[in-house]
Design a protein around this motif. Structure first.
Motif, PDB file in Angstrom:
ATOM      1  N   GLU A  97       0.841  -1.191   0.000  1.00 32.50           N
ATOM      2  CA  GLU A  97       0.000   0.000   0.000  1.00 32.50           C
ATOM      3  C   GLU A  97       0.880   1.246   0.000  1.00 32.50           C
ATOM      4  OE1 GLU A  97      -3.892  -0.499   2.512  1.00 32.50           O
ATOM      5  OE2 GLU A  97      -2.249  -1.465   3.583  1.00 32.50           O
ATOM      6  N   ALA A  98       0.320   2.329  -0.485  1.00 31.76           N
ATOM      7  CA  ALA A  98       1.037   3.601  -0.498  1.00 31.76           C
ATOM      8  C   ALA A  98       0.092   4.728  -0.144  1.00 31.76           C
ATOM      9  CB  ALA A  98       1.670   3.845  -1.865  1.00 31.76           C
ATOM     10  N   ALA A  99       0.631   5.762   0.484  1.00 26.76           N
ATOM     11  CA  ALA A  99      -0.153   6.948   0.839  1.00 26.76           C
ATOM     12  C   ALA A  99       0.716   8.175   0.650  1.00 26.76           C
ATOM     13  CB  ALA A  99      -0.648   6.855   2.281  1.00 26.76           C
ATOM     14  N   LEU A 100       0.100   9.263   0.221  1.00 28.87           N
ATOM     15  CA  LEU A 100       0.795  10.529   0.035  1.00 28.87           C
ATOM     16  C   LEU A 100       0.076  11.609   0.834  1.00 28.87           C
ATOM     17  CD1 LEU A 100       1.433  10.528  -3.830  1.00 28.87           C
ATOM     18  CD2 LEU A 100       3.067   9.942  -2.028  1.00 28.87           C
ATOM     19  N   VAL A 101       0.843  12.422   1.534  1.00 29.70           N
ATOM     20  CA  VAL A 101       0.295  13.532   2.311  1.00 29.70           C
ATOM     21  C   VAL A 101       0.914  14.822   1.798  1.00 29.70           C
ATOM     22  CG1 VAL A 101       0.000  14.557   4.584  1.00 29.70           C
ATOM     23  CG2 VAL A 101       0.066  12.061   4.348  1.00 29.70           C
ATOM     24  N   SER A 102       0.089  15.694   1.250  1.00 32.99           N
ATOM     25  CA  SER A 102       0.568  16.987   0.783  1.00 32.99           C
ATOM     26  C   SER A 102       0.582  17.963   1.956  1.00 32.99           C
ATOM     27  CB  SER A 102      -0.331  17.516  -0.333  1.00 32.99           C
ATOM     28  OG  SER A 102      -0.223  16.706  -1.484  1.00 32.99           O
ATOM     29  N   ILE A 103       1.768  18.498   2.237  1.00 27.53           N
ATOM     30  CA  ILE A 103       1.950  19.399   3.374  1.00 27.53           C
ATOM     31  C   ILE A 103       1.979  20.840   2.858  1.00 27.53           C
ATOM     32  CG2 ILE A 103       3.455  20.019   5.301  1.00 27.53           C
ATOM     33  CD1 ILE A 103       4.573  17.167   5.186  1.00 27.53           C
ATOM     34  N   PRO A 104       1.109  21.711   3.357  1.00 26.36           N
ATOM     35  CA  PRO A 104       1.091  23.094   2.860  1.00 26.36           C
ATOM     36  C   PRO A 104       2.386  23.826   3.224  1.00 26.36           C
ATOM     37  CG  PRO A 104      -0.316  22.875   4.782  1.00 26.36           C
ATOM     38  CD  PRO A 104       0.106  21.482   4.410  1.00 26.36           C
ATOM     39  N   ARG A 105       2.874  24.638   2.323  1.00 29.45           N
ATOM     40  CA  ARG A 105       4.139  25.340   2.550  1.00 29.45           C
ATOM     41  C   ARG A 105       4.033  26.392   3.635  1.00 29.45           C
ATOM     42  NH1 ARG A 105       4.530  28.626  -3.221  1.00 29.45           N
ATOM     43  NH2 ARG A 105       2.509  29.626  -3.134  1.00 29.45           N
ATOM     44  N   ASP A 106       2.790  26.795   4.005  1.00 26.48           N
ATOM     45  CA  ASP A 106       2.600  27.803   5.049  1.00 26.48           C
ATOM     46  C   ASP A 106       2.473  27.188   6.443  1.00 26.48           C
ATOM     47  OD1 ASP A 106       2.630  29.964   3.261  1.00 26.48           O
ATOM     48  OD2 ASP A 106       0.517  29.648   2.768  1.00 26.48           O
ATOM     49  N   LEU A 107       2.627  25.879   6.568  1.00 27.15           N
ATOM     50  CA  LEU A 107       2.508  25.238   7.874  1.00 27.15           C
ATOM     51  C   LEU A 107       3.619  25.724   8.804  1.00 27.15           C
ATOM     52  CD1 LEU A 107       1.190  23.111   9.739  1.00 27.15           C
ATOM     53  CD2 LEU A 107       2.784  21.426   8.777  1.00 27.15           C
ATOM     54  N   LEU A 108       3.238  26.187   9.978  1.00 32.47           N
ATOM     55  CA  LEU A 108       4.201  26.686  10.958  1.00 32.47           C
ATOM     56  C   LEU A 108       4.771  25.506  11.750  1.00 32.47           C
ATOM     57  CD1 LEU A 108       5.328  29.403  12.144  1.00 32.47           C
ATOM     58  CD2 LEU A 108       3.626  29.130  13.959  1.00 32.47           C
ATOM     59  N   VAL A 109       6.074  25.333  11.683  1.00 31.70           N
ATOM     60  CA  VAL A 109       6.746  24.233  12.371  1.00 31.70           C
ATOM     61  C   VAL A 109       8.035  24.744  13.006  1.00 31.70           C
ATOM     62  CG1 VAL A 109       5.830  22.425  10.867  1.00 31.70           C
ATOM     63  CG2 VAL A 109       7.989  23.549  10.291  1.00 31.70           C
ATOM     64  N   LYS A 110       8.580  23.943  13.889  1.00 33.66           N
ATOM     65  CA  LYS A 110       9.862  24.292  14.510  1.00 33.66           C
ATOM     66  C   LYS A 110      10.988  23.718  13.662  1.00 33.66           C
ATOM     67  CE  LYS A 110      12.387  24.278  18.879  1.00 33.66           C
ATOM     68  NZ  LYS A 110      12.395  23.832  20.288  1.00 33.66           N
ATOM     69  N   ILE A 111      11.801  24.601  13.094  1.00 31.16           N
ATOM     70  CA  ILE A 111      12.936  24.185  12.286  1.00 31.16           C
ATOM     71  C   ILE A 111      14.162  24.159  13.188  1.00 31.16           C
ATOM     72  CG2 ILE A 111      14.372  24.737  10.277  1.00 31.16           C
ATOM     73  CD1 ILE A 111      11.993  26.228   9.106  1.00 31.16           C
ATOM     74  N   PRO A 112      14.865  23.032  13.275  1.00 32.70           N
ATOM     75  CA  PRO A 112      16.026  22.943  14.167  1.00 32.70           C
ATOM     76  C   PRO A 112      16.966  24.136  14.026  1.00 32.70           C
ATOM     77  CG  PRO A 112      15.567  20.805  13.219  1.00 32.70           C
ATOM     78  CD  PRO A 112      14.624  21.771  12.552  1.00 32.70           C
ATOM     79  N   ALA A 138       8.861  -0.298  -5.951  1.00 32.45           N
ATOM     80  CA  ALA A 138       7.888   0.553  -6.632  1.00 32.45           C
ATOM     81  C   ALA A 138       7.080  -0.221  -7.656  1.00 32.45           C
ATOM     82  CB  ALA A 138       8.608   1.723  -7.305  1.00 32.45           C
ATOM     83  N   GLU A 139       7.685  -1.236  -8.270  1.00 32.06           N
ATOM     84  CA  GLU A 139       6.983  -2.011  -9.291  1.00 32.06           C
ATOM     85  C   GLU A 139       5.764  -2.724  -8.724  1.00 32.06           C
ATOM     86  OE1 GLU A 139       6.033  -3.929 -12.914  1.00 32.06           O
ATOM     87  OE2 GLU A 139       7.016  -2.066 -12.310  1.00 32.06           O
ATOM     88  N   GLY A 140       5.828  -3.077  -7.417  1.00 28.16           N
ATOM     89  CA  GLY A 140       4.715  -3.803  -6.814  1.00 28.16           C
ATOM     90  C   GLY A 140       3.628  -2.921  -6.237  1.00 28.16           C
ATOM     91  N   ILE A 141       3.803  -1.603  -6.298  1.00 27.79           N
ATOM     92  CA  ILE A 141       2.826  -0.673  -5.734  1.00 27.79           C
ATOM     93  C   ILE A 141       1.760  -0.332  -6.768  1.00 27.79           C
ATOM     94  CG2 ILE A 141       2.484   1.618  -4.744  1.00 27.79           C
ATOM     95  CD1 ILE A 141       4.000  -0.249  -2.918  1.00 27.79           C
ATOM     96  N   ASP A 142       0.506  -0.400  -6.345  1.00 30.44           N
ATOM     97  CA  ASP A 142      -0.596  -0.013  -7.226  1.00 30.44           C
ATOM     98  C   ASP A 142      -0.799   1.492  -7.094  1.00 30.44           C
ATOM     99  OD1 ASP A 142      -2.819   0.324  -8.732  1.00 30.44           O
ATOM    100  OD2 ASP A 142      -4.120  -1.005  -7.555  1.00 30.44           O
ATOM    101  N   PHE A 143      -0.211   2.261  -8.015  1.00 30.48           N
ATOM    102  CA  PHE A 143      -0.266   3.717  -7.926  1.00 30.48           C
ATOM    103  C   PHE A 143      -1.670   4.261  -8.172  1.00 30.48           C
ATOM    104  CE2 PHE A 143       4.200   3.262  -7.859  1.00 30.48           C
ATOM    105  CZ  PHE A 143       4.736   4.451  -7.398  1.00 30.48           C
ATOM    106  N   LYS A 144      -2.540   3.463  -8.759  1.00 33.76           N
ATOM    107  CA  LYS A 144      -3.897   3.934  -9.009  1.00 33.76           C
ATOM    108  C   LYS A 144      -4.725   3.965  -7.732  1.00 33.76           C
ATOM    109  CE  LYS A 144      -4.019   2.368 -13.818  1.00 33.76           C
ATOM    110  NZ  LYS A 144      -4.696   1.501 -14.819  1.00 33.76           N
ATOM    111  N   ASN A 145      -4.282   3.214  -6.708  1.00 37.49           N
ATOM    112  CA  ASN A 145      -5.040   3.151  -5.462  1.00 37.49           C
ATOM    113  C   ASN A 145      -4.310   3.822  -4.309  1.00 37.49           C
ATOM    114  OD1 ASN A 145      -7.294   1.715  -6.480  1.00 37.49           O
ATOM    115  ND2 ASN A 145      -6.119  -0.188  -6.433  1.00 37.49           N
ATOM    116  N   ILE A 146      -3.410   4.728  -4.629  1.00 31.28           N
ATOM    117  CA  ILE A 146      -2.748   5.486  -3.575  1.00 31.28           C
ATOM    118  C   ILE A 146      -3.785   6.347  -2.849  1.00 31.28           C
ATOM    119  CG2 ILE A 146      -1.186   7.410  -3.125  1.00 31.28           C
ATOM    120  CD1 ILE A 146       0.676   6.348  -5.161  1.00 31.28           C
ATOM    121  N   LYS A 147      -3.701   6.363  -1.529  1.00 33.12           N
ATOM    122  CA  LYS A 147      -4.572   7.243  -0.749  1.00 33.12           C
ATOM    123  C   LYS A 147      -3.903   8.595  -0.640  1.00 33.12           C
ATOM    124  CE  LYS A 147      -8.319   8.018   1.568  1.00 33.12           C
ATOM    125  NZ  LYS A 147      -9.622   8.021   0.899  1.00 33.12           N
ATOM    126  N   ASN A 148      -4.566   9.611  -1.097  1.00 32.75           N
ATOM    127  CA  ASN A 148      -3.987  10.945  -1.152  1.00 32.75           C
ATOM    128  C   ASN A 148      -4.650  11.846  -0.115  1.00 32.75           C
ATOM    129  OD1 ASN A 148      -2.166  12.809  -2.695  1.00 32.75           O
ATOM    130  ND2 ASN A 148      -4.094  13.898  -2.958  1.00 32.75           N
TER     131      ASN A 148
END
Length: 498
Positions: A120-135, A305-315
């Motif tokens: 299985e595969a999942a992708l999470v798009s992170i907004p560039r404006d997200l406020l985080v602590k940068i080391p 990557a060859e074994g991943i079904d990219f059509k069913n990635i949860k986005n």
């Protein structure tokens, strides 16, 4: 002296062709050649068994020295970082690069995860404006991490600092990371000979940026299109398209399509059977890429990557929509940022750590009923959006006859058949659970159809929101305050204009 060489083949009468007589040396060489070819074929077969088999035979032959070498060539995913935990996380980043405004700021940040046991595969798009602590840089927008790393000579570059920042913010290990600029992106696509992408709907973007800091109009037509590098970049970057293509969610889906198209092209026979071409592609773009993927890991990752079904990635897309995990805020300096809606980054970490559980819930189509057990108007609707974000299907939203619930309660209607989902909901909402449904909640399990008939709602759980949902209640009040302020400002402007 002149030497003349007759290149015409010598002809012989059919019944007078000379018989070649081979000596011992020739026969020995021929025998060894057959042996080597046979050994290669046998080794290849055994190596494939060692790589792809999980049985005792595959594990036994995999310990042979010659086989272990072929395992590396063919790709053994067990050697990859994260494989022992059955989950490999990677970070994909895009930057403008030289010649672009904010050249080192990340334009795209995608956290991906692969679950080895289920492919299985999942992708999470992170907004560039997200406020985080940068080391070593305090709280900043997440798109600054890459730039700070490059400017301050962070070990392994800005991409490494961005990966560290994401890992800290989301509570997951980032095993692999790759950052590519726009020029590198175009090079890879062009050297592949372009990619084939299916466009879901027509759309026009009249505000697409040009290299000279102006804007241009681009358009796409529904259907399959063969895209060169610049066209694919436009498709992936477009932010202001019409027809539903102007959201971050739509943009991330288009980026997913490009990733799948590149994967398909890499595995096409023209590339797969021509390793020199594949090498030249990545060599040409190496000045435009930062990555921690070692050369010996590439075959393993390609095989995986060859074994991943990219059509069913949860986005997934993190945003400030109703029920989303984020909300908009303003820093002391007046900058627009996005922060966790609850004020606690543990919500983001819980989301990232349980992403495959949510994917399973969505695939099982688990139905729930959400009820408001308080007098706070809109709390059930707010909780509904949160439940839907986690993959549950909300069948009904209603008010409880009893609205003095101090604690959120989840009533299990599944007879224990959805234990994992119940556990997930309990942990997420910090709720109590019960298998006994009070009489005053029974009417919520029925609804009236359009023809006036009453039908039973097939749901696994009833979630009753209580007063302990203080973060949600606070967010609702903040939203209402903003709406009132906007309404008052509008009224004031109208009065002044009159």
């Amino acid at each position: 002296m002149e030497y003349r060489i007759n290149l015409a083949p010598t002809t012989w009468p059919s019944d007078e062709k000379p018989q070649k007589k081979h000596g011992v040396v020739y026969k020995t060489i021929k025998f060894l050649t057959f042996c080597l070819v046979g050994l290669f074929i046998l080794t290849w077969i055994l190596s494939s068994q060692a790589v792809f088999s999980r049985g005792a035979f595959g594990q036994a032959i995999g310990r042979l020295p010659v086989i272990s070498q072929f395992r590396i060539i063919l790709g053994d995913e067990d050697n990859l970082a994260g494989a022992k935990d059955d989950r490999i996380n990677f970070l994909l980043m895009g930057i403008g690069g030289a010649g672009h405004d904010g050249a080192l700021l990340t334009d795209t940040v995608i956290l991906g995860s692969l679950k080895l046991s289920t492919r299985e595969a999942a992708l999470v798009s992170i907004p560039r404006d997200l406020l985080v602590k940068i080391p070593d840089n305090g709280f900043q927008r997440i798109n600054n991490a890459s730039a700070y790393g490059d400017v301050n000579d962070y070990p392994d570059g800005g991409a490494a600092l961005a990966a560290k920042t994401v890992a800290d913010a989301f509570g997951v290990s980032v095993h692999y990371w790759l950052r590519i600029d726009f020029a590198g992106f175009r090079k890879v696509i062009d050297d592949l000979g372009g990619v084939d992408v299916v466009i879901d709907s027509d759309f026009v973007d009249e505000q697409y940026p040009t290299d000279d800091y102006k804007v241009q109009t681009i358009s796409f037509t529904k259907g399959k299109e063969h895209m060169a590098g610049e066209r694919a970049l436009q498709f992936a970057r477009s932010r202001h398209g019409n027809n539903g293509e102007g959201s971050d969610f739509a943009r991330s889906k288009r980026q997913q399509k490009i990733i799948a198209a590149v994967k398909d092209k890499l595995w096409s026979w023209k590339i797969f059977l021509n390793p020199n071409k594949a090498y030249r592609i990545f060599e040409a773009a190496q000045d435009n890429i930062q990555t921690n993927v070692a050369a010996w890991e590439i075959p393993q990752l390609i095989n995986l990557a060859e074994g991943i079904d990219f059509k069913n990635i949860k986005n997934y897309v993190l945003d400030d929509a109703p029920g989303g995990l984020l909300k908009s805020a303003t820093t002391d300096e007046g900058a627009y940022v996005l922060v966790p809606k609850s004020g606690d980054y543990q919500d983001l970490q819980y989301f990232a750590q349980n992403i495959f559980t949510m994917k399973e819930i969505a695939e099982k189509n688990i139905r729930v009923i959400v009820a408001n057990g308080t007098a706070v108007d809109g709390l059930a609707t707010y909780l509904t959006a949160s439940a839907e974000t986690m993959g549950f299907k909300v069948e009904r939203i209603a008010n409880s006859a009893n609205q003095n619930f101090e604690k959120t309660v989840i009533y299990d209607l599944s007879d224990g058949s959805e234990e994992e989902a119940l556990k997930f909901l309990k942990n997420k909402f910090q709720a109590h659970t019960s298998k006994e449904l009070p009489e005053f909640l029974v009417p919520l399990t029925y609804r009236q159809k359009e023809n006036g008939e009453t039908e039973k709602i097939e749901a696994s759980f009833i979630i009753v929101a209580g007063y302990d949902r203080q973060d949600d209640i606070r967010a609702i009040n903040e939203w209402r305050a903003k709406q009132e302020a906007m309404s008052q400002a509008t009224s004031t402007n109208q009065i002044n204009n009159n």
